[in-house]
Design an enzyme around this catalytic site. Structure first.
Site, short mmCIF file in Angstrom:
data_model
loop_
_atom_site.label_atom_id
_atom_site.label_comp_id
_atom_site.label_asym_id
_atom_site.label_seq_id
_atom_site.Cartn_x
_atom_site.Cartn_y
_atom_site.Cartn_z
N HIS A 14 0.86 -1.18 0.00
CA HIS A 14 0.00 0.00 0.00
C HIS A 14 0.90 1.24 0.00
O HIS A 14 0.84 2.03 -0.92
CB HIS A 14 -0.94 -0.04 1.21
CG HIS A 14 -2.03 0.99 1.18
ND1 HIS A 14 -3.11 0.97 2.01
CD2 HIS A 14 -2.18 2.09 0.41
CE1 HIS A 14 -3.91 2.01 1.76
NE2 HIS A 14 -3.36 2.71 0.80
N TYR A 72 -2.03 11.89 11.81
CA TYR A 72 -1.04 12.05 10.74
C TYR A 72 -1.28 13.31 9.92
O TYR A 72 -2.39 13.84 9.87
CB TYR A 72 -1.02 10.83 9.83
CG TYR A 72 -2.32 10.52 9.13
CD1 TYR A 72 -2.57 10.96 7.84
CD2 TYR A 72 -3.31 9.76 9.77
CE1 TYR A 72 -3.77 10.66 7.20
CE2 TYR A 72 -4.51 9.46 9.14
CZ TYR A 72 -4.73 9.92 7.85
OH TYR A 72 -5.92 9.62 7.22
N LYS A 132 0.30 12.23 -1.01
CA LYS A 132 -0.37 12.28 0.29
C LYS A 132 0.59 12.02 1.44
O LYS A 132 0.53 12.69 2.47
CB LYS A 132 -1.52 11.26 0.32
CG LYS A 132 -2.28 11.23 1.64
CD LYS A 132 -3.54 10.35 1.56
CE LYS A 132 -4.25 10.33 2.92
NZ LYS A 132 -5.45 9.46 2.88
#
Ligand SMILES: *[C@@H]1O[C@H](CO)[C@@H](O)[C@H](O)[C@H]1NC(C)=O
Ligand SMILES: *[C@@H]1O[C@H](CO)[C@@H](O)[C@H](O)[C@H]1NC(C)=O
Length: 254
Positions: free
Chosen positions: A71, A82, A132
């Site tokens: 992933h 986060y 991201k």
């Protein structure tokens, strides 16, 4: 005068290195004082917990039948929260070209097998992961490199993720504990946790389920030094599992 052209042609494919780090810095998430800004590139913060995350996608089947797939590599804060999308100027739309331009063809071919998108669009999945998560790893910012060459940190991010994944063979650790994909069996979650802890310094990873079946695993690390050359030390999960006590592990249908 033409002589200078040849060495130049070579230097474009030479990859830069990160600053070397003093070995006496604390492990990420374990500092008791603020890290001096001169050492900022050697200390992962605020994302001091690095997670190597993996999928078990069986329907539709993604990747080899005898392997989990990648992933990503995610920096979490030390409490499990986060940051995300930390630098819009580095949300690249050309990960494949970047890796090719850095001569990382072997890496790319490995990723095409083990880091697949479930909808078949690997490039956009990789873009998402770097944009991201990768942009939030403070120790691989361009300013942390000696003689930075553009997008060096992108290649380093993907290579490091793959290297960590290769050391975390979830399929094999489960198989060694006689936990193998089987459409007619269920397994105790506690046995799954134990098998995976044995792969991870005795620390249980986070295990994710979907419809009562194993679907994800997240291995948590703290790091001494930067995220590429630093020493990764397994640590405990910061995320509770939602799996039932008895789980399914369906084979990848093809
Ligand atoms: C650990 O270091 C980071 C980065 O310098 C800092 O923000 C944080 O406050 C420090 N933690 C402690 C307990 O001093
Ligand atoms: C990738 O995209 C960036 C941003 O658009 C660009 O600066 C860079 O030259 C591209 N790299 C390659 C190898 O295509």
């Amino acid at each position: 005068m033409h002589k200078s052209l040849l060495p130049l042609a070579f230097t474009t494919s030479t990859l830069a290195t990160l600053q070397s780090c003093p070995s006496d810095l604390p492990l990420s998430c374990h500092n008791t004082t603020t890290i001096p800004s001169s050492d900022a590139c050697c200390f992962n913060a605020p994302g001091g917990t690095l997670l190597q995350t993996q999928f078990w996608d069986y329907d539709p089947a993604i990747g080899p039948a005898d392997s989990w797939t990648i992933h990503g590599l995610w920096p979490d804060n030390c409490d499990g929260t986060y940051q995300q999308y930390c630098d819009t100027s580095r949300e690249y739309k050309n990960i494949t070209s970047i890796l090719q331009s850095q001569g990382r063809d072997d890496l790319l071919s490995y990723m095409k097998t083990y880091w697949q998108d479930y909808e078949g669009d690997d490039e956009s999945f990789w873009e998402h992961e770097f944009g991201k998560h990768g942009t939030c790893i403070n120790t691989i910012k361009p300013s942390c490199y000696n003689d930075y060459t553009p997008q060096q940190e992108v290649g380093d991010y993907f290579q490091k993720t793959v290297d960590l994944f290769k050391g975390l063979d979830t399929y094999k650790a489960l198989a060694d504990a006689n936990i193998t994909p089987d459409s007619s069996k269920t397994y105790e979650l506690s046995a799954v946790k134990k098998a995976l802890a044995s792969l991870h310094g005795g620390y249980e990873p986070h295990i994710g389920c979907s419809d009562g079946a194993l679907s994800e695993v997240w291995y948590f690390f703290n790091v001494r030094g930067n995220a590429i050359d630093g020493e990764y030390e397994p640590t405990e999960t910061l995320s509770e599992t939602q799996c039932p006590d008895t789980v399914k592990y369906p084979p990848k249908s093809s």
